[in-house]
Structure formats: structure tokens, C-alpha cells
Motif scaffolding. Structure first.
Motif, mmCIF file in Angstrom:
data_model
loop_
_atom_site.group_PDB
_atom_site.id
_atom_site.type_symbol
_atom_site.label_atom_id
_atom_site.label_comp_id
_atom_site.label_asym_id
_atom_site.label_seq_id
_atom_site.Cartn_x
_atom_site.Cartn_y
_atom_site.Cartn_z
ATOM 1 N N ILE A 295 0.851 -1.206 0.000
ATOM 2 C CA ILE A 295 0.000 0.000 0.000
ATOM 3 C C ILE A 295 0.880 1.248 0.000
ATOM 4 O O ILE A 295 0.597 2.227 -0.714
ATOM 5 N N HIS A 296 1.954 1.196 0.778
ATOM 6 C CA HIS A 296 2.899 2.321 0.816
ATOM 7 C C HIS A 296 3.493 2.556 -0.576
ATOM 8 O O HIS A 296 3.620 3.700 -1.040
ATOM 9 N N HIS B 131 1.500 10.547 -3.350
ATOM 10 C CA HIS B 131 0.722 10.955 -2.175
ATOM 11 C C HIS B 131 1.388 10.567 -0.851
ATOM 12 O O HIS B 131 0.850 10.863 0.217
ATOM 13 N N HIS B 132 2.542 9.887 -0.934
ATOM 14 C CA HIS B 132 3.231 9.509 0.301
ATOM 15 C C HIS B 132 3.749 10.722 1.059
ATOM 16 O O HIS B 132 4.015 10.653 2.254
ATOM 17 N N PHE C 21 -2.253 11.393 4.189
ATOM 18 C CA PHE C 21 -2.054 9.985 3.840
ATOM 19 C C PHE C 21 -0.889 9.378 4.635
ATOM 20 O O PHE C 21 -0.957 8.232 5.077
ATOM 21 N N ALA C 22 0.180 10.159 4.795
ATOM 22 C CA ALA C 22 1.342 9.672 5.552
ATOM 23 C C ALA C 22 0.958 9.409 7.007
ATOM 24 O O ALA C 22 1.382 8.414 7.609
ATOM 25 N N GLY C 23 0.140 10.308 7.555
ATOM 26 C CA GLY C 23 -0.311 10.139 8.943
ATOM 27 C C GLY C 23 -1.136 8.884 9.120
ATOM 28 O O GLY C 23 -0.976 8.149 10.104
ATOM 29 N N LYS C 24 -2.043 8.609 8.159
ATOM 30 C CA LYS C 24 -2.870 7.405 8.215
ATOM 31 C C LYS C 24 -2.003 6.143 8.139
ATOM 32 O O LYS C 24 -2.251 5.145 8.830
ATOM 33 N N LEU C 25 -0.982 6.207 7.262
ATOM 34 C CA LEU C 25 -0.088 5.064 7.082
ATOM 35 C C LEU C 25 0.696 4.779 8.368
ATOM 36 O O LEU C 25 0.802 3.635 8.818
#
Length: 642
Positions: free
Chosen positions: A24-25, A33-34, A39-43
Motif C-alpha cells: 500500500i505504501h 501521495h506519500h 495519507f502519511a499520517g494514516k499510514l
């Protein structure tokens, strides 16, 4: 293509492995979007909190993000807090303060203060408190409440109360936190005072008092609070049941469980495991069987912790066959389940089977923990399996990278000492990389008592006196060794020293369950009808054993320089003999007599139990301080090695 990152987020919901998370990353990297904070916070959140064994990846994600925000840092701090390595939460907070221009918020402090509490670091807590003051968050209700809990965990009730007093409008959670802190610091009167001062209380407040009193052993005070409560929820009942069981009030634990059913409440996981624990400790197998039936009928036999408690209950009540049956029928077995079965087999002297179950556990892919190895080493020490025990001790570190704890070293000392290799046990103890505690020295002293090594016993006792000068058991063991050797002058010196220091011997007691009622016997007491009945039956039993079994009392270890007749009278009144006599008097023929004893069974009682099993054609199961003895047809399951 614009929907790709949102699709990745939806995939995160069902992601449970690090491999999938990396895929997913990679998708987020492809779409660019990384680098988006959202999105980074959710990951990072999913990586730190949801997917197991992926905290290292979450840390890498955070470090590779150019300007991480406070949410990202908080997420990693929380992840380390919940992972069992809370010190890394503190290091992450320090890293945030050094590298980031983003100030910490109330969540940052709430998480990191809880980490400091779990780590038990008062120094870190004080420094974090200062940081909260600098950022003006010390008066924040959430932060202040966590500070109170921190100081309570670290043993500083003074600071806990001071933080509470500075709160503008403490809510019920803050009041509950300061009461809990009082209990944790042993300030029972202070806890009651705060409870009485509360402007408003909820059921949690009363439950906090119940839990505090129960953990402090103040069950009468807990009972008073319980019956004052207008509404008693399942937590209230569970706390009382667990509290009674933990403090040895077994009849009360069983009684409250019955009342819980009578008022129409459904027992929860905690109350069931609590009452089963009471059965385990008391040896109340008949009541345990009733609970087992209730669990089956109620449909809660799928709960792993309840099944674990059942396995433990049957094993500790002397019915290892039923423990096996429950274990084999469990739909899911955790490491605790496997360890409980291994421990149960070990207590009953089935060391080879315990090792086979361990290998089966390995074959199922369940990783053993340090407690598993304690149980295995215990099994080996009580069966004289020196080579297997040494091999498992090495395997623990070499294969599973488990650093031996003091408990493992203690088992190894017991393994060598029990087998008669006293010098090897002493050398092993002296070469330990960690400082041996009093328990390990006492283990070696016990081995000296078994094998009659006076010289080494004196050396070991000298070490014990430095560590715990007031312990009566050490003096009793040394006196025992002197008595066996006929050194009555030394026996008198030890006993005089005990009297001068006002050290009292722990009284021996034994318990037996008859018609779902627990009876407790203490040597020398004649205070009730049951005890009188036991003495009368015992006199008859001892006479029959002499005539039919050729019984000759073993009086060598009686700690008095008195004539043989007096010694015989003393050993004949040991509590386990009284309990067995009461069982023979009350129980119908064919029933297994099960006894629970708080001390190690003596040689004379061991001989008597073997003879009773043969002469009366009975099966006796005695659980002493360290193991089970199953007597049948004149022999014992321990093979006279205990």
C-alpha cells in the motif's frame, strides 16, 4: 487515478500484515501521495497501532517524512506505549522536541506520561511535568489526570495530591485517579478521605475503592463499600470475587459468585476466572466441576482465558486428566494455554509428557515465553532430569533469545541441589551473571536439608541472614538439618535466636473439600467439632497403620531434644494427617481424598499417606507448597523424589 490514494486508504482498513502495508505504501509512492501529511499520517497510524511487529517501519516512515506534524509523532509515541517498550515513547518525545518545530499538544503529554508511568520512571515523569508546565498544559484536565496516575504508579502520593489540588475543576475521572494513586502508594486512609470528599461519585468511584481495598487485603472494608453501593454492576461483583480469592477468603468468593447468579447477573470473563482461581488455590474441585458445567451450558467455553483458568483449576486440584481434556478441546490455544498445561503436568511429576507438550507447542508455531521455560525447568528439577533441564536452559537463550531471569537460575539451582549435586548447585549460583536473591539461596538451603549437608547449610544460612534476617523458614530449615544430625545444642541456639528476634514460625495448615464446603486444619488446634472428629478418627487410623502396615514414625527431624514418645505425638498431629482423617470420616468409599497444604509435606506424613492408600485402599492427592503427591496402593507419584 485520483481515486488511487483513497482506494489505498480503504485497503488499509483490512491490512493486517507488514507485507501488505508495504505494498500500500508503494502505491502511495507511485501516485506521489506519500508526501501528503494526511495519507502519511494514516499510514503511520496503521503501522504503529494496528499491524503487529511493524513499529520499526512506522519509525522509518516518520523519519523519512520531511516535516512530520504532531499527529505523526503522537501516533508513534502511542504505538511504543502500547507495545510493551514504553521507554521508546519517551525517546520519541525527546526526538520530537529536538528535531521538530511543532510543539507537543495534550495528546503528546497524555501518551508520554502514561509511558513514563508504565516504565516506572519518576525522574522522566518529573522532567515531562516540567515540559507540560513550559507549554502551559499542566492544568489541562486530560494531562493533569495522567500526571496524577504517573505519580501514583511511581509511588509519590505527595506529588499526585499536589497536582490534583492545583486542578481548577477536577472531574470524576481525576478524583478516581487520585484515589487510585493513594491505594498504589499504600495510603489507605488517604484514599478513604478523598472518596468521602468527592462532590459526586459514579459506580467507577466505588469500584476503585473496592479494587484498592481488595489489593490491600482489606476485604472487610471492601465488603462495607460493596453493600453501601446502590447499584452493583458486573465489575463490582467481579472485583469482590477476585479480591476474596486473591486474599484466601475462598468460601466468600464462592458465596459471592452464587449471589451474583441469584440476583440475575450473567458472570463475565473476570468473575469466572476469579472464582476458578479460588477453586485452584483452595483445591475445591467439586465446586470447580459445577462451574465447568455452568461454563459449558452458558456457551462461554470459547473464551480462551476461561479455558486457561479451567485447565489451571483442574491441574491444581489434582485432576490432571480433566486438565488434559479441557486443553485438548480448546478451539484456540494461546501461549498461556500451553504453559498452563506444561505447568500442570510438571506439578504432577509428568516431566516427560510436559517436554512432549512443549515440542508439540513448537510444532504448532507458538513461541514460548520465559514463563514456559520456568515451568519446563521446574518439571525437570522435580523429576531429576538433569540433562534435559540443562539442554532446555541453553535452548531458551540460543534458540529463542530469552535472557534467563532469576526464576530460571533458581530452577537450575533446584535441579542440581535436589539431585544431590550440592557443590555444582553452589558453583552455579556463585557464577550467575545476576545477583542471586534470597529465594535462590533458600532453594539451596532446602537441598542441604534434603541431603543433610550441615557445613554448606551454615554457609548458605549466613548469606540468607544478610539478605532477609527476619525470615523464619531459614531458621526452621537450619534447625531441621541440625536436628537430623543430632546437634541439639545448635538447634537450641537457632531457636533461642528466633525467640530473641521475635521470629515466629509460619503455622502449617491443610484444607479439604467435603460436600462443597472447605475445612481447614491447623496442627494443635482443637477449636471446633470438625477438628475433634478428625483427631478421633486419626487415633484409630494410626493404630491400624501400626498393626496392619507396620508403621514406624519418622521422628529424626522433630526440632526438639525430647524422648521418642513425645516426638511421635508431635508428628502424628500434622495438619495433613488431620485433614485426611476427616476425609476418611466424612467421605464415602471410592471418593478421592484431595488435600491442599501450605508447607512442604514432611517425610513422616509422606510415609503415612502411602500406608493409608494401601491399608484403606484409597487414592489420596496432596498438594503441598511445591508439587502434587498422588498416593495409591502404597506408592507415590513423586517416586519419593520431592
Amino acid at each position: 487515478m485520483n481515486n488511487a490514494p483513497h482506494h489505498c486508504l480503504s485497503l488499509l482498513t483490512n491490512c493486517i500484515t507488514l507485507k501488505t502495508l508495504k505494498q500500500i505504501h508503494a502505491s502511495l509512492v507511485k501516485t506521489g501521495h506519500h508526501s501528503d501529511p494526511f495519507f502519511a499520517g494514516k499510514l503511520i497510524l496503521h503501522c504503529a497501532v494496528t499491524v503487529s511487529d511493524s513499529l520499526h517501519y512506522a519509525r522509518r516512515l516518520l523519519h523519512h517524512f520531511q516535516n512530520p506534524d504532531v499527529f505523526m509523532y503522537n501516533t508513534l509515541i502511542r504505538g511504543f506505549l502500547e507495545s510493551g517498550i514504553p521507554e521508546n515513547s519517551i525517546f520519541t518525545f525527546i526526538d520530537m522536541r529536538r528535531k521538530s518545530t511543532v510543539p507537543p499538544d495534550s495528546f503528546s503529554f497524555a501518551f508520554v506520561l502514561k509511558a513514563a508511568a508504565n516504565y516506572g520512571s519518576l525522574r522522566a515523569g518529573l522532567q515531562l511535568h516540567c515540559q507540560a508546565l513550559i507549554h502551559g498544559l499542566d492544568t489541562h484536565l486530560f494531562v493533569g489526570t495522567t500526571l496524577i496516575s504517573l505519580y501514583g504508579e511511581c509511588g509519590s502520593v505527595y506529588f499526585a495530591k499536589k497536582v490534583f489540588d492545583q486542578m481548577r475543576e477536577p472531574n470524576v475521572v481525576a478524583w478516581n485517579a487520585v484515589i487510585t494513586s493513594c491505594f498504589r502508594c499504600g495510603d489507605i486512609k488517604g484514599a478513604r478521605k478523598m472518596f468521602d470528599m468527592m462532590p459526586f461519585k459514579n459506580s467507577t468511584s466505588s469500584n476503585v475503592m473496592l479494587a484498592g481495598y481488595a489489593k490491600s487485603g482489606e476485604m472487610e472494608l471492601a465488603r462495607n463499600v460493596f453493600w453501601e453501593m446502590k447499584v452493583k454492576d458486573d465489575v463490582s461483583w467481579s472485583t469482590m470475587i477476585v479480591g476474596f480469592a486473591h486474599n484466601g477468603w475462598f468460601d466468600e468468593a464462592f458465596g459471592y459468585f452464587r449471589q451474583l447468579l441469584m440476583v440475575g447477573l450473567r458472570p463475565n470473563e473476570v468473575s469466572l476466572t476469579g472464582v476458578l482461581s479460588g477453586c485452584s488455590q483452595a483445591g475445591a474441585v467439586e465446586f470447580g466441576k459445577i462451574l465447568h458445567g455452568f461454563i459449558e451450558k452458558s456457551g462461554v467455553n470459547w473464551i480462551t482465558t476461561v479455558n486457561n483458568a479451567l485447565v489451571d483449576m483442574y491441574a491444581r486440584c489434582g485432576n490432571v486428566g480433566m486438565a488434559r481434556l479441557v486443553f485438548r478441546s480448546m478451539p484456540y490455544k494461546s501461549v498461556v494455554s500451553w504453559t498452563s498445561m506444561i505447568e500442570g503436568l510438571a506439578m504432577h511429576g509428568h516431566a516427560e509428557e510436559a517436554i512432549l507438550v512443549f515440542h508439540e507447542m513448537e510444532g504448532c508455531g507458538i513461541r514460548p515465553d520465559w514463563i514456559t521455560f520456568v515451568s519446563l525447568l521446574y518439571a525437570c528439577s522435580h523429576a531429576g532430569l538433569i540433562e534435559q533441564g540443562s539442554s532446555l536452559f541453553s535452548r531458551m537463550k540460543d534458540v529463542y533469545d530469552i535472557e534467563p531471569k532469576v526464576e530460571h537460575y533458581g530452577c537450575m539451582v533446584d535441579l542440581y541441589g535436589r539431585a544431590g549435586f550440592l557443590q555444582k548447585a553452589y558453583d552455579f549460583l556463585c557464577q550467575m551473571p545476576i545477583t542471586p536473591n534470597a529465594i535462590i539461596w533458600r532453594t539451596l538451603l532446602g537441598a542441604c536439608s534434603i541431603h543433610g549437608n550441615v557445613e554448606l547449610a551454615e554457609q548458605v544460612k549466613a548469606r540468607l541472614f544478610e539478605l532477609e534476617p527476619d525470615d523464619s523458614s531459614d531458621n526452621i530449615l537450619l534447625s531441621n538439618i541440625y536436628a537430623v544430625a543430632g546437634k541439639w545444642k545448635e538447634v537450641a541456639t537457632v531457636r533461642r535466636s528466633m525467640a530473641d528476634q521475635k521470629i515466629k514460625k509460619v503455622p502449617g495448615w491443610s484444607m479439604i473439600e467435603v460436600d462443597r464446603t472447605m475445612y481447614r486444619f491447623v496442627a494443635g488446634e482443637k477449636s471446633n467439632e470438625a477438628t475433634a472428629e478428625a483427631y478421633k478418627k486419626l487415633k484409630e487410623i494410626m493404630l491400624r497403620l501400626r498393626v496392619e502396615g507396620g508403621y514406624v514414625p519418622e521422628v529424626a527431624s522433630v526440632l526438639h531434644d525430647i524422648d521418642e514418645e513425645e516426638k511421635e505425638d508431635l508428628v502424628s498431629k500434622h495438619s495433613e494427617k488431620l485433614a485426611v482423617a476427616f476425609g476418611i470420616s466424612r467421605l464415602c468409599k471410592g471418593k478421592i481424598i484431595r488435600i491442599v497444604k501450605n508447607l512442604r509435606i514432611c517425610r513422616d506424613c509422606h510415609t503415612v499417606m502411602k500406608l493409608i492408600s494401601k491399608v484403606y485402599e484409597l487414592k489420596l492427592v496432596v498438594r503441598d507448597r511445591s508439587r502434587f503427591h498422588s498416593f495409591e496402593d502404597g506408592s507415590c507419584s513423586c517416586k519419593d523424589y520431592w
